[in-house]
Design an enzyme around this catalytic site. Sequence first.
Site, PDB file in Angstrom:
ATOM      1  N   GLY A 168       0.750  -1.202  -0.047  1.00 53.58           N
ATOM      2  CA  GLY A 168       0.015   0.071  -0.188  1.00 53.58           C
ATOM      3  C   GLY A 168       0.986   1.226  -0.003  1.00 53.58           C
ATOM      4  N   GLY A 169       0.358   2.379   0.538  1.00 51.10           N
ATOM      5  CA  GLY A 169       1.190   3.660   0.479  1.00 51.10           C
ATOM      6  C   GLY A 169       2.183   3.510   1.364  1.00 51.10           C
ATOM      7  N   GLY A 403      24.327  11.962 -29.955  1.00 47.85           N
ATOM      8  CA  GLY A 403      23.731  12.482 -28.673  1.00 47.85           C
ATOM      9  C   GLY A 403      24.288  11.652 -27.540  1.00 47.85           C
ATOM     10  N   ALA A 404      24.442  10.528 -27.768  1.00 48.23           N
ATOM     11  CA  ALA A 404      24.847   9.654 -26.389  1.00 48.23           C
ATOM     12  C   ALA A 404      26.213  10.177 -25.819  1.00 48.23           C
ATOM     13  CB  ALA A 404      24.698   8.372 -26.672  1.00 48.23           C
TER      14      ALA A 404
HETATM   15  C1  HXC Z   1      -3.376  -3.982  12.331  1.00 42.65           C
HETATM   16  C2  HXC Z   1      -2.275  -6.081  11.658  1.00 42.65           C
HETATM   17  C3  HXC Z   1      -2.275  -5.567  10.380  1.00 42.65           C
HETATM   18  C4  HXC Z   1      -2.664  -4.190  10.390  1.00 42.65           C
HETATM   19  C5  HXC Z   1      -1.540  -7.273  10.173  1.00 42.65           C
HETATM   20  N1  HXC Z   1      -2.134  -7.202  11.530  1.00 42.65           N
HETATM   21  N2  HXC Z   1      -1.616  -6.451   9.448  1.00 42.65           N
HETATM   22  N3  HXC Z   1      -2.982  -5.389  12.650  1.00 42.65           N
HETATM   23  N4  HXC Z   1      -3.285  -3.415  11.400  1.00 42.65           N
HETATM   24  N5  HXC Z   1      -2.359  -3.663   9.162  1.00 42.65           N
HETATM   25  C6  HXC Z   1      -2.100  -8.335  12.711  1.00 42.65           C
HETATM   26  C7  HXC Z   1      -2.928  -9.332  12.333  1.00 42.65           C
HETATM   27  O1  HXC Z   1      -4.280  -8.937  12.729  1.00 42.65           O
HETATM   28  C8  HXC Z   1      -2.155 -10.358  13.295  1.00 42.65           C
HETATM   29  O2  HXC Z   1      -2.538 -10.397  14.339  1.00 42.65           O
HETATM   30  C9  HXC Z   1      -0.882 -10.283  12.915  1.00 42.65           C
HETATM   31  O3  HXC Z   1      -0.807  -8.714  12.662  1.00 42.65           O
HETATM   32  C10 HXC Z   1       0.011 -10.988  12.004  1.00 42.65           C
HETATM   33  O4  HXC Z   1      -0.987 -11.120  10.823  1.00 42.65           O
HETATM   34  P1  HXC Z   1      -1.160 -12.148   9.942  1.00 42.65           P
HETATM   35  O5  HXC Z   1      -2.233 -12.033   9.033  1.00 42.65           O
HETATM   36  O6  HXC Z   1      -1.453 -13.353  10.976  1.00 42.65           O
HETATM   37  O7  HXC Z   1       0.286 -12.572   9.285  1.00 42.65           O
HETATM   38  P2  HXC Z   1       0.561 -13.242   7.871  1.00 42.65           P
HETATM   39  O8  HXC Z   1      -0.329 -14.549   7.763  1.00 42.65           O
HETATM   40  O9  HXC Z   1       1.953 -13.455   7.778  1.00 42.65           O
HETATM   41  O10 HXC Z   1       0.231 -12.076   6.743  1.00 42.65           O
HETATM   42  C11 HXC Z   1       0.692 -10.795   6.839  1.00 42.65           C
HETATM   43  C12 HXC Z   1      -0.231  -9.653   5.946  1.00 42.65           C
HETATM   44  C13 HXC Z   1      -1.431  -9.657   6.326  1.00 42.65           C
HETATM   45  C14 HXC Z   1      -0.208 -10.408   4.329  1.00 42.65           C
HETATM   46  C15 HXC Z   1       0.665  -8.426   5.920  1.00 42.65           C
HETATM   47  O11 HXC Z   1      -1.424  -9.461   7.859  1.00 42.65           O
HETATM   48  C16 HXC Z   1      -2.481  -8.566   5.840  1.00 42.65           C
HETATM   49  O12 HXC Z   1      -2.899  -8.645   4.905  1.00 42.65           O
HETATM   50  N6  HXC Z   1      -2.521  -7.381   6.590  1.00 42.65           N
HETATM   51  C17 HXC Z   1      -3.070  -6.286   6.270  1.00 42.65           C
HETATM   52  C18 HXC Z   1      -2.571  -5.461   5.160  1.00 42.65           C
HETATM   53  C19 HXC Z   1      -2.992  -4.272   4.725  1.00 42.65           C
HETATM   54  O13 HXC Z   1      -4.260  -4.547   4.081  1.00 42.65           O
HETATM   55  N7  HXC Z   1      -2.725  -3.470   5.337  1.00 42.65           N
HETATM   56  C20 HXC Z   1      -3.382  -1.879   5.434  1.00 42.65           C
HETATM   57  C21 HXC Z   1      -3.075  -1.398   3.959  1.00 42.65           C
HETATM   58  S1  HXC Z   1      -3.432   0.060   3.601  1.00 42.65           S
HETATM   59  P3  HXC Z   1      -2.448 -11.325  15.485  1.00 42.65           P
HETATM   60  O14 HXC Z   1      -3.028 -11.042  16.802  1.00 42.65           O
HETATM   61  O15 HXC Z   1      -3.306 -12.632  14.882  1.00 42.65           O
HETATM   62  O16 HXC Z   1      -1.256 -11.778  15.736  1.00 42.65           O
HETATM   63  C22 HXC Z   1      -2.126   1.034   3.989  1.00 42.65           C
HETATM   64  C23 HXC Z   1      -2.259   2.375   3.414  1.00 42.65           C
HETATM   65  C24 HXC Z   1      -1.075   3.181   3.834  1.00 42.65           C
HETATM   66  O17 HXC Z   1      -1.142   0.598   4.587  1.00 42.65           O
HETATM   67  C25 HXC Z   1      -1.303   4.644   3.159  1.00 42.65           C
HETATM   68  C26 HXC Z   1      -0.153   5.324   3.597  1.00 42.65           C
HETATM   69  C27 HXC Z   1      -0.196   6.382   2.581  1.00 42.65           C
END
Ligand code: HXC
Length: 513
Positions: A168-169, A403-404
């Site tokens: 993401g971002g 040019g290069a």
């Molecule tokens: C809160 C999160 C989290 C998040 C993971 N966790 N991502 N908690 N916010 N963004 C937590 C899970 O709930 C879990 O908690 C632990 O971290 C591990 O995650 P798992 O899913 O069990 O791990 P894994 O299977 O290895 O998968 C990793 C992952 C997945 C692919 C990163 O967690 C995932 O898809 N997370 C969400 C990604 C996402 O959509 N993020 C927001 C993107 S938008 P527990 O308690 O079970 O251990 C963004 C915008 C930024 O980031 C913009 C900036 C400008």
Amino acid sequence: MDNKDQLLNKRAKAKEGGGEERLKKQHAQGKLSARERIDVLLDSDSFNEIGGLVEHRSTAFGLEKQKIPGDGVVTGYGTIHGRLIYVFSQDFTVLGGSLSETHAGKICRIMDLALKNGAPLIGLNDSGGARIQEGVVSLAGYADIFYRNTRASGVIPQLSVIMGPCAGGAVYSPALTDFVFMVEETSYMFVTGPNVVKTVTHEEVTSEDLGGAKAHAEKSGVNHFIGGNDVECLKMVRDFITYIPQNCQELAPHPSVFEFDKSNLEKIESIIPENATMPYDIRKVITFVIDASSFREVHKDFATNIVVGFARLEGRTIGVVANQPISLAGVLDIDSSRKGARFVRFCDAFNIPLLVFEDVPGFLPGTDQEWRGIITHGAKLLYAFSEATVPRITVITRKAYGGAFDVMNSKSIGSDLNFAWPTAEIAVMGAKGAAEIIFKKEIASADNREEKWLEKEAEYAEMFANPYRAAERGIIDEVIFPKETRSRLISGFKMLENKTEKLPNKKHGNIPL
Ligand code: HXC
């Protein structure tokens, strides 16, 4: 609980991160913990933590019951080979290393200190992105980081090491930094992941194929270095740091000890093939000229028709930019121009002298290149060299066409010293094409056109396929034998050591982005 126990308890809780089970999962994936990574990166016992007891303040979705001191990122300072470094290391075991308001605040604090104190910032990224439960404050936290990355750009070196998810971002902080390192198979970076890609474009792709280390090394050029695992990658960062200065006011470290194999001086004489259309590996030229084992190639697998990297000459760091005849004959195209330009700008920002090896037949022709903007992208490299005020030396090994020739650090765009080997061909274009154009009528009216063409080609080659017309005009400074290259470069860069050159007063230039 007495005061002492209270502190010890808090420290222990912070060290524990997300707990034993999650740490086991991290290790099972071949990943180190956030603190283990810092231990490998920094000199032993040099790390000083800052903000180890910071906790988030969120109460949404039960977060008030999930408070872990440190809030998913370990921040502080320490040393690498005795030099001050600021570091943050995201802890995936704590809420997936997700970025909360306070987590972002800790990173910003370190960034502010790094900028004020003029020392490099290294970010170890391993995070599920914005902390979903916190919503918009997390997004603002990212923006706070992006803002600081941009403000610090060109002032202190900023390195990003991707050691897990970065999606993401969140990808834009590493993208704003100077160099991105990735770990093979356990790290990935993308703006939108495989699920979104499938919904929107119906493409089926794995995380690794979409945004793994190899994809970004070869296809996008988003990363600059890849390590086989966490330890290897962090050791690469330790080594890399020895090539760069602490900030834009300083020079890179200059070790007095170096090695050079004198037999290279003879070996270099036979690199250029007899036949000018045969390729050769420009990395041989680089290796035979610089200090032993000192070349650190950047972007090794991306736009391989240009080679860029750091090296040492009698211990001094230099940035090398070289056309690569074994890849697309060393032509300049969109990706190689972008790659070269970014590297040149880093070197210029951080007082690293530039050495250019030139063997370039021109720009890559074709609709693909034209329609994707080779004009604008090629201009980036031209702009970057023209703007650079660090000492700059060019060595033309063979072709320097059209040019290069101008773009590749020619004297007219501010290079300080230009050498050519006797094999150099400095001309508007290759003799065959030139003869076809300027002797068109003569060839067409000849009894034997093929023979006439060859005769005219030879005439043009005699005139221009050598370095002497350019030397007569002072367009190059000296024609040198390959074996003289190292000593001419060493004395040239010494001579230019105190070079000062100021750009006209301006707010900032407008590089063709
Ligand atoms: C809160 C999160 C989290 C998040 C993971 N966790 N991502 N908690 N916010 N963004 C937590 C899970 O709930 C879990 O908690 C632990 O971290 C591990 O995650 P798992 O899913 O069990 O791990 P894994 O299977 O290895 O998968 C990793 C992952 C997945 C692919 C990163 O967690 C995932 O898809 N997370 C969400 C990604 C996402 O959509 N993020 C927001 C993107 S938008 P527990 O308690 O079970 O251990 C963004 C915008 C930024 O980031 C913009 C900036 C400008």
